[in-house]
Design a protein around this motif. Structure first.
Motif, PDB file in Angstrom:
ATOM      1  N   ARG A 138     -47.093-130.778  50.496  1.00 56.18           N
ATOM      2  CA  ARG A 138     -46.435-129.944  51.744  1.00 56.18           C
ATOM      3  C   ARG A 138     -45.135-130.925  51.847  1.00 56.18           C
ATOM      4  O   ARG A 138     -44.224-130.359  52.120  1.00 56.18           O
TER       5      ARG A 138
ATOM      6  N   GLY B 192     -57.460-116.124  52.977  1.00 52.82           N
ATOM      7  CA  GLY B 192     -56.561-117.193  52.287  1.00 52.82           C
ATOM      8  C   GLY B 192     -55.500-116.391  51.552  1.00 52.82           C
ATOM      9  O   GLY B 192     -54.235-116.700  51.708  1.00 52.82           O
TER      10      GLY B 192
ATOM     11  N   ASP C 277     -45.517-123.961  54.891  1.00 53.52           N
ATOM     12  CA  ASP C 277     -46.848-124.773  54.888  1.00 53.52           C
ATOM     13  C   ASP C 277     -48.039-124.063  54.787  1.00 53.52           C
ATOM     14  O   ASP C 277     -49.054-124.203  53.992  1.00 53.52           O
ATOM     15  N   LEU C 278     -48.093-122.889  55.394  1.00 53.56           N
ATOM     16  CA  LEU C 278     -49.193-122.055  55.219  1.00 53.56           C
ATOM     17  C   LEU C 278     -49.495-121.237  53.987  1.00 53.56           C
ATOM     18  O   LEU C 278     -50.463-121.435  53.306  1.00 53.56           O
TER      19      LEU C 278
ATOM     20  N   HIS D 153     -43.306-123.597  59.041  1.00 60.32           N
ATOM     21  CA  HIS D 153     -44.675-123.372  59.415  1.00 60.32           C
ATOM     22  C   HIS D 153     -45.164-122.353  58.335  1.00 60.32           C
ATOM     23  O   HIS D 153     -46.258-122.414  57.841  1.00 60.32           O
ATOM     24  N   LYS D 154     -44.531-121.233  57.871  1.00 63.04           N
ATOM     25  CA  LYS D 154     -44.836-120.221  56.962  1.00 63.04           C
ATOM     26  C   LYS D 154     -44.837-121.092  55.681  1.00 63.04           C
ATOM     27  O   LYS D 154     -45.841-120.734  55.042  1.00 63.04           O
TER      28      LYS D 154
ATOM     29  N   LEU E 248     -53.195-113.914  53.380  1.00 68.23           N
ATOM     30  CA  LEU E 248     -52.016-114.766  54.262  1.00 68.23           C
ATOM     31  C   LEU E 248     -50.825-115.399  53.107  1.00 68.23           C
ATOM     32  O   LEU E 248     -49.828-115.224  53.450  1.00 68.23           O
TER      33      LEU E 248
ATOM     34  N   GLU F 251     -50.645-123.992  51.446  1.00 71.62           N
ATOM     35  CA  GLU F 251     -51.886-124.699  51.914  1.00 71.62           C
ATOM     36  C   GLU F 251     -52.811-123.496  51.228  1.00 71.62           C
ATOM     37  O   GLU F 251     -53.765-123.922  50.386  1.00 71.62           O
ATOM     38  N   GLU F 252     -52.670-122.286  51.341  1.00 71.23           N
ATOM     39  CA  GLU F 252     -53.519-121.218  50.935  1.00 71.23           C
ATOM     40  C   GLU F 252     -53.700-121.205  49.533  1.00 71.23           C
ATOM     41  O   GLU F 252     -54.597-120.877  49.007  1.00 71.23           O
TER      42      GLU F 252
ATOM     43  N   VAL G 207     -55.604-124.477  48.148  1.00 73.17           N
ATOM     44  CA  VAL G 207     -57.067-124.356  48.225  1.00 73.17           C
ATOM     45  C   VAL G 207     -57.544-123.529  47.496  1.00 73.17           C
ATOM     46  O   VAL G 207     -58.661-123.661  47.079  1.00 73.17           O
TER      47      VAL G 207
END
Lengths: 135, 109
Positions: free
Chosen positions: A17, A105, A38-39, A35-36, A108, A42-43, A46
């Motif tokens: 991040r 996940g 980060d999203l 934030h987008k 997104l 992360e997805e 993961v």
């Protein structure tokens, strides 16, 4: 720009991040892109953690570049061939009782950026996503 | 992620602040277990202080909703904004749940 190599593990998420945000911070992105980013990061991380190496750690590379007036991140893993863009979209119209837990996940990750592309190169899955810079 | 809980009549108002991601979302799971153990009949989750949610967060919310529904408890949300609201919309969660603008609206509903 720069490449970060980590072990595909949830504990690597903060470092990945920070790497992406630091690189993004040197560009002019529209408000709310943070934030987008980060999203999506992360997805994708993961997903690599859970599926690329069968739960064992393995390498994950995150490369940030600016190209064609967009801030782009290339995510690389060396797991079995997997193209997230071919994954089936979830059925978003179901009621609570019928909606399966999970499956959001990839959806997104691939629908949030302005562009998203996949290539299998040198035994690696390489997913590139981009957010357009402020005009 | 922080939780600030207040009882308002029959309803429990849970103000969630911070980020709901793959690392923090287990805290929400734990909160849900206490709501079930305490037999809460109506839980109002105030998300006005939540700045970020990922699919891990959506998973926790859906899991909580299924469990509370089985226990005949009501779960509603209020105060969504920014990317949290966008994620709820894109994922279909906005259509699946009852969303209110404010806590007062949620309590009156």
């Amino acid at each position: 720009m720069s490449v970060l190599r980590v072990t595909a593990d949830l504990s690597s998420l903060p470092a990945v991040r920070e790497h992406v945000q630091a690189n993004a911070g040197r560009t002019e992105l529209p408000d709310g892109t943070g934030h987008k980013l980060d999203l999506v990061i992360e997805e994708l991380l993961v997903n690599v953690v859970n599926h690329a190496y069968q739960g064992d750690g393995g390498p994950l590379e995150v490369e940030c570049v600016v190209r064609d007036k967009a801030f782009c991140c290339l995510i690389r893993d060396w797991g079995p061939p997997f193209n997230p863009l071919e994954a089936a979209a979830p059925d978003v119209g179901q009621p609570i009782e019928d909606r399966p837990v999970g499956g959001m996940g990839i959806f997104l990750a691939t629908t949030t950026p302005d562009t998203c592309s996949y290539v299998r190169r040198d035994n690696a899955n390489e997913l590139t996503f981009c957010f357009s810079l402020r005009p | 992620m922080e939780f600030n809980n207040t009882k308002n009549g029959d309803a429990l108002v849970v103000a969630v602040t911070g980020r709901m991601d793959a690392i923090t979302t287990t805290e929400f799971d734990a909160q849900c277990q206490t709501w079930l153990a305490d037999g809460e009949s109506k839980v109002v989750v105030d998300l006005s202080g939540l700045e970020y949610i990922s699919s891990a967060g959506l998973r926790s919310i859906l899991s909580a909703a299924k469990q509370l529904k089985s226990a005949q408890s009501e779960l509603v949300f209020c105060g969504l904004s920014g990317m949290v609201e966008e994620v709820f919309n894109v994922s279909g969660f906005a259509a699946m749940f009852t969303l209110y603008k404010t806590i007062d609206d949620a309590l009156a509903g």
